[in-house]
Design an enzyme around this catalytic site. Structure first.
Site, short mmCIF file in Angstrom:
data_model
loop_
_atom_site.label_atom_id
_atom_site.label_comp_id
_atom_site.label_asym_id
_atom_site.label_seq_id
_atom_site.Cartn_x
_atom_site.Cartn_y
_atom_site.Cartn_z
N HIS A 12 -15.82 18.14 22.97
CA HIS A 12 -15.13 17.26 23.47
C HIS A 12 -13.53 18.11 23.70
O HIS A 12 -12.89 18.27 22.90
CB HIS A 12 -14.69 16.46 22.26
CG HIS A 12 -15.72 15.35 21.79
ND1 HIS A 12 -15.64 14.00 22.37
CD2 HIS A 12 -16.82 15.64 20.93
CE1 HIS A 12 -16.70 13.53 21.96
NE2 HIS A 12 -17.46 14.25 20.90
N CYS A 51 -19.80 14.62 26.00
CA CYS A 51 -20.81 14.43 24.74
C CYS A 51 -21.87 13.27 25.13
O CYS A 51 -22.79 14.13 25.92
CB CYS A 51 -19.91 13.90 23.65
SG CYS A 51 -20.79 14.72 22.21
N GLU A 83 -11.20 16.86 25.17
CA GLU A 83 -9.94 16.07 25.09
C GLU A 83 -9.17 16.30 24.04
O GLU A 83 -8.08 15.97 23.79
CB GLU A 83 -10.29 14.47 25.31
CG GLU A 83 -11.09 13.92 24.00
CD GLU A 83 -12.49 14.25 23.89
OE1 GLU A 83 -13.06 15.12 24.57
OE2 GLU A 83 -13.41 13.30 23.14
N GLU A 105 0.87 -1.16 0.10
CA GLU A 105 -0.07 0.06 -0.04
C GLU A 105 0.88 1.30 0.05
O GLU A 105 0.43 2.43 -0.46
CB GLU A 105 -1.05 0.04 1.43
CG GLU A 105 -1.97 -0.89 1.15
CD GLU A 105 -1.84 -2.26 1.78
OE1 GLU A 105 -0.52 -2.50 2.08
OE2 GLU A 105 -2.54 -2.96 1.93
N1 GLN Z 1 -24.40 10.02 20.12
C1 GLN Z 1 -24.51 11.20 20.80
C2 GLN Z 1 -24.81 12.23 19.52
O1 GLN Z 1 -24.67 11.88 18.50
C3 GLN Z 1 -23.10 11.53 21.18
C4 GLN Z 1 -21.95 11.71 20.31
C5 GLN Z 1 -20.66 11.81 21.08
O2 GLN Z 1 -20.57 11.45 22.12
N2 GLN Z 1 -19.62 12.04 20.27
O3 GLN Z 1 -25.28 13.25 19.91
#
Ligand code: GLN
Length: 537
Positions: A508, A382, A510, A150
């Protein structure tokens, strides 16, 4: 002349090429140079967005909302290089573009081939990013192992760049393995062969980073240098560190990696801010106390599926001068009453990370209940924030059927739901809210205290939101909404009242945390966990 460094890997995968490339980036930055980091993934997927975390680890999201390989996360933690969709190149993207041009007639009827058309597109992407960003050095990591089918077109592109720009401006760094065989003997032969394979492709490595269990001795360095045509001072021992990956720049620095790279590329640099990295490694080494935090998710078995969160917790620990133990709890094992209490017994903090799909949700709700009732510091990311809201609605507001429309599309009390305008789009893959956006934190809340400002900018990757038709009832029952989108329309953060520390965020945090500057929520979550640990003693 702009400079390029290509990082390849030999013998086998998982040698830590990403960490090596990132560490090199951090060393060059601490000498005052600017770097741009590129990851090449020789797979056919156009991006990592559709890959299962089981297969490929976490999906890393950039400011511009690209869903990329988790290696970009390493770049973000080690360097200040700006990262966007263009920093991740896959075979799929390259072919897609060449085929698009061919269909448009851009090749004027010529026969379209791997060389020169695919290789030209590869080079164009590498050259244009460094140029656009105006950086001193572009570091390109080529995924896979030298010798793989690859990666051949990419290595041919690299060979051409080194030829076009000369070795004064383009350098090859090869990461290889010195295995130990039965009896404890170290073997250099696989490394010799891997360099030979690279040379057959037309690339003579300039620097060799040898992954080895303990520090390589001088004799072995000389032997490898002799067999591989690499200068002795450019054969480095990349031995295992049993502390933290953030010590790796210190290990390379001690052997002069940045010095030889700068000399060979003719880079003059006066600055030296390396002390910050040494401080990180020293803080980690001198920390004695250990907090234990539970991470309750459903992709627990695979080590890399929550990579950025794992690392952010380490950053938070470093910021508090403690060590951290992460207890990974599979949420599917917490389904019946009492299991959550047992599995979470003794932890100083509970974190529920992001996730998609219904599996494991009841266990996460149980974990959130335990955190709320037992006043254990809680960070919900999230999905973890959505769980915080559902748990509150069920157990405090008294709506047992409360849920998310992700799991019960026609449910009677979806406190988490799609926005009206998204309902029709979902069948076409839905519109995911992706990338960096601003939230406004309310003064006097924990999130405001953490960021020290009302303007919080973090990245999103989700579809569902707190349902505005339940907002008032949830608030009246005491749940705190502590941040909103600038138009006030969407809830970005939630907190429990009368609880030592609990923050759920729709974004997020993180993806922006680094060892030199821990994400504020991880820093404060860990501080609350340390406080709980100390009060329990
Ligand atoms: N599944 C949830 C949403 O789409 C949370 C997504 C996540 O935690 N990244 O809103």
């Amino acid at each position: 002349m702009r400079k390029y460094i290509f990082v390849t890997g030999g013998v086998c995968s998982s040698l830590g090429k990403g960490i090596a490339a990132s560490s090199l980036g951090s060393l060059l930055e601490s000498r005052g140079l600017s770097v741009c980091m590129i990851k090449i993934d020789p797979y056919l997927n156009v991006d990592a967005g559709t890959m299962s975390p089981y297969q490929h680890g976490e999906v890393f999201v950039t400011d511009d909302g690209a869903e990329t390989d988790l290696d970009l996360g390493n770049y973000a933690r080690f360097t200040g290089s700006s990262l966007s969709a263009a920093n991740s190149i896959t075979t799929g993207q390259v072919y897609q573009e060449v085929i698009r041009k061919e269909r448009k007639g851009d090749y004027l009827g010529k026969c379209v081939q791997v060389v020169p058309h695919i290789t030209d597109e590869i080079k164009r992407r590498i050259y244009s990013l460094g140029e656009k960003e105006g950086v001193d050095v572009t570091i390109v990591e080529i995924g896979g192992t030298v010798g793989d089918i690859e990666s051949i077109p990419f290595l041919e592109g690299v060979r051409q760049i080194i030829h076009e720009r000369s070795r004064r401006n383009a350098l090859s760094v090869h990461v290889s393995l010195i295995p130990t065989v039965t009896g404890g003997e170290l073997k250099t032969k696989p490394t010799q062969h891997s360099v030979k394979t690279l040379r057959e492709i037309g690339i003579q490595p300039d620097v060799l980073l040898c992954r080895i269990s303990s520090e390589m001795d001088d004799g072995m360095k000389r032997k490898i240098a002799n067999f591989t045509n690499i200068d002795y001072e450019c054969v480095l021992s990349a031995h295992d560190v049993n502390t933290t990956i953030y010590e790796i720049p210190v290990v390379y620095r001690a052997q002069g990696l940045d010095r030889v790279v700068c000399e060979r590329l003719g880079l003059e640099c006066e600055n030296d801010h390396f002390r910050a990295w040494r401080t990180v490694a020293d803080t980690w080494k001198s920390s004695i106390e250990e907090v234990e935090v539970a991470m309750v998710g459903k992709y627990i078995e695979l080590a890399d599926s929550y990579k950025s969160i794992d690392e952010s917790l380490v950053h938070g620990a470093i910021a508090n001068g403690v060590r951290i133990k992460i207890r990974k709890v599979d949420s599917e094992s917490l389904n019946t009453a009492g299991q959550a209490e047992k599995a979470l017994d003794g932890v100083d903090g509970i974190l529920i990370p992001g996730g998609f799909g219904e599996r494991g949700i009841p266990g996460m709700i149980e974990a959130a209940r335990v955190a709320r009732e037992k006043k254990i510091p809680y960070l919900g990311i999230c999905l973890g924030m959505q769980i915080q809201v559902i748990e509150w609605a069920r157990n405090v507001l008294g709506v047992p059927e409360a849920n998310s429309s992700e799991f019960t599309p026609d449910g009677p009390a979806n406190v988490i739901a799609l926005l009206e305008e998204q309902v029709d789009v979902i069948q076409y893959g839905g519109t995911m809210r992706l990338g960096l956006s601003q939230s406004i934190a309310i003064e006097g809340t924990l999130i405001h205290a953490a960021y020290g400002t009302t303007s919080v900018k973090e990245r999103h990757r989700h579809r569902y939101e707190v349902n505005n038709s339940f907002r008032e009832r949830l608030q009246e029952s005491g749940l705190i909404f502590s941040a909103f989108t600038p138009d006030g329309q969407l809830v970005e953060s939630t907190e429990w009242p009368t609880h030592p520390w609990s923050v759920g965020v729709q974004f997020h945090p993180e993806f922006t945390s680094s060892p030199l500057k821990a994400g504020p929520l991880f820093r404060d979550f860990l501080a609350a966990a340390v406080e709980r640990m100390k009060s329990a003693v």
